[in-house]
Design an enzyme around this catalytic site. Sequence first.
Site, PDB file in Angstrom:
ATOM      1  CD  GLU A  72      47.581-107.741  -7.702  1.00 45.17           C
ATOM      2  OE1 GLU A  72      46.365-107.996  -7.600  1.00 45.17           O
ATOM      3  OE2 GLU A  72      48.204-107.075  -6.852  1.00 45.17           O
ATOM      4  CE1 TYR A 112      41.981-103.102  -8.385  1.00 44.85           C
ATOM      5  CE2 TYR A 112      42.411-101.338  -9.935  1.00 44.85           C
ATOM      6  CZ  TYR A 112      42.506-101.865  -8.664  1.00 44.85           C
ATOM      7  OH  TYR A 112      43.130-101.152  -7.665  1.00 44.85           O
ATOM      8  CE  LYS A 162      43.614 -98.397  -5.315  1.00 42.74           C
ATOM      9  NZ  LYS A 162      42.229 -98.796  -4.922  1.00 42.74           N
ATOM     10  CG  HIS A 176      46.193-102.663  -5.547  1.00 44.64           C
ATOM     11  ND1 HIS A 176      45.062-103.445  -5.505  1.00 44.64           N
ATOM     12  CD2 HIS A 176      47.216-103.492  -5.879  1.00 44.64           C
ATOM     13  CE1 HIS A 176      45.402-104.700  -5.821  1.00 44.64           C
ATOM     14  NE2 HIS A 176      46.712-104.746  -6.053  1.00 44.64           N
ATOM     15  CG  ASN A 186      40.876 -97.395  -1.684  1.00 49.09           C
ATOM     16  OD1 ASN A 186      41.516 -97.293  -2.724  1.00 49.09           O
ATOM     17  ND2 ASN A 186      40.326 -98.525  -1.298  1.00 49.09           N
TER      18      ASN A 186
HETATM   19  P1  ATP Z   1      42.916-103.180  -3.243  1.00 52.11           P
HETATM   20  O1  ATP Z   1      42.553-104.437  -3.995  1.00 52.11           O
HETATM   21  O2  ATP Z   1      42.812-101.925  -4.076  1.00 52.11           O
HETATM   22  O3  ATP Z   1      44.184-103.271  -2.500  1.00 52.11           O
HETATM   23  P2  ATP Z   1      41.016-103.984  -1.297  1.00 52.11           P
HETATM   24  O4  ATP Z   1      41.552-105.373  -1.478  1.00 52.11           O
HETATM   25  O5  ATP Z   1      40.962-103.406   0.068  1.00 52.11           O
HETATM   26  O6  ATP Z   1      41.818-102.931  -2.131  1.00 52.11           O
HETATM   27  P3  ATP Z   1      38.879-104.795  -3.071  1.00 52.11           P
HETATM   28  O7  ATP Z   1      37.646-105.346  -2.485  1.00 52.11           O
HETATM   29  O8  ATP Z   1      39.876-105.711  -3.706  1.00 52.11           O
HETATM   30  O9  ATP Z   1      39.582-103.875  -1.959  1.00 52.11           O
HETATM   31  O10 ATP Z   1      38.431-103.685  -4.123  1.00 52.11           O
HETATM   32  C1  ATP Z   1      39.359-103.179  -5.057  1.00 52.11           C
HETATM   33  C2  ATP Z   1      39.203-101.687  -5.166  1.00 52.11           C
HETATM   34  O11 ATP Z   1      37.927-101.390  -5.719  1.00 52.11           O
HETATM   35  C3  ATP Z   1      39.223-100.930  -3.826  1.00 52.11           C
HETATM   36  O12 ATP Z   1      40.517-100.622  -3.377  1.00 52.11           O
HETATM   37  C4  ATP Z   1      38.456 -99.673  -4.184  1.00 52.11           C
HETATM   38  O13 ATP Z   1      39.278 -98.725  -4.851  1.00 52.11           O
HETATM   39  C5  ATP Z   1      37.416-100.201  -5.152  1.00 52.11           C
HETATM   40  N1  ATP Z   1      36.160-100.474  -4.455  1.00 52.11           N
HETATM   41  C6  ATP Z   1      35.916-101.494  -3.602  1.00 52.11           C
HETATM   42  N2  ATP Z   1      34.669-101.454  -3.109  1.00 52.11           N
HETATM   43  C7  ATP Z   1      34.092-100.356  -3.680  1.00 52.11           C
HETATM   44  C8  ATP Z   1      32.814 -99.745  -3.590  1.00 52.11           C
HETATM   45  N3  ATP Z   1      31.854-100.259  -2.824  1.00 52.11           N
HETATM   46  N4  ATP Z   1      32.603 -98.621  -4.326  1.00 52.11           N
HETATM   47  C9  ATP Z   1      33.566 -98.095  -5.108  1.00 52.11           C
HETATM   48  N5  ATP Z   1      34.777 -98.621  -5.253  1.00 52.11           N
HETATM   49  C10 ATP Z   1      35.059 -99.728  -4.547  1.00 52.11           C
HETATM   50 MG    MG Z   2      41.877-106.299  -3.432  1.00 53.28          MG
END
Ligand code: ATP
Ligand code: MG
Length: 137
Positions: free
Chosen positions: A126, A49, A9, A115, A112
């Site tokens: 994806e 997304y 990212k 992804h 973070n």
């Molecule tokens: P990813 O899908 O990116 O691999 P993940 O599956 O761990 O990560 P998801 O719950 O799918 O997390 O959320 C997708 C992305 O949205 C997260 O990686 C993060 O960048 C963002 N995100 C998730 N929760 C929050 C939050 N509470 N505040 C801000 N951004 C968030």
């Molecule tokens: Mg996810």
Amino acid sequence: TERTLSIIKPDATNRNLTGKINAKFEDAGLRIIAQKRIQLTPAQAGKFYEVHAERPFYGELCEFMASAPVVVQVLEGEGAIAKNREVMGATNPADAAPGTIRAEFAESVGENSVHGSDAPETAKEEIAFFFSGLELV
Ligand code: ATP
Ligand code: MG
């Protein structure tokens, strides 16, 4: 063997961490079989997304993902989807296990660093979102 989609990212590409993150994948036995650096438009990020469209952080997430180049990649290996998520660590770096990418590099729950696809069906979708069949050998 299995394949999964990974994205390095903007927070990580901005800090020049692509090589360090790729080393974590390779050390875990994941093979980078396709990779390119692109910059998404906010609309493209929004499409990727789409499943999160109703979440309160959706707008912020799409803007962040379009804010700088990302590295999109396909990782291959035995149990690649689960293995990748293990190497990534928990979504919130405060909860991520020591040694994981997010524990070492992530700045916040939103920024973070990586992804990773979460299931075989989403991995397939994806990968097809970013790569053509010709790019996958
Ligand atoms: P990813 O899908 O990116 O691999 P993940 O599956 O761990 O990560 P998801 O719950 O799918 O997390 O959320 C997708 C992305 O949205 C997260 O990686 C993060 O960048 C963002 N995100 C998730 N929760 C929050 C939050 N509470 N505040 C801000 N951004 C968030
Ligand atoms: Mg996810």
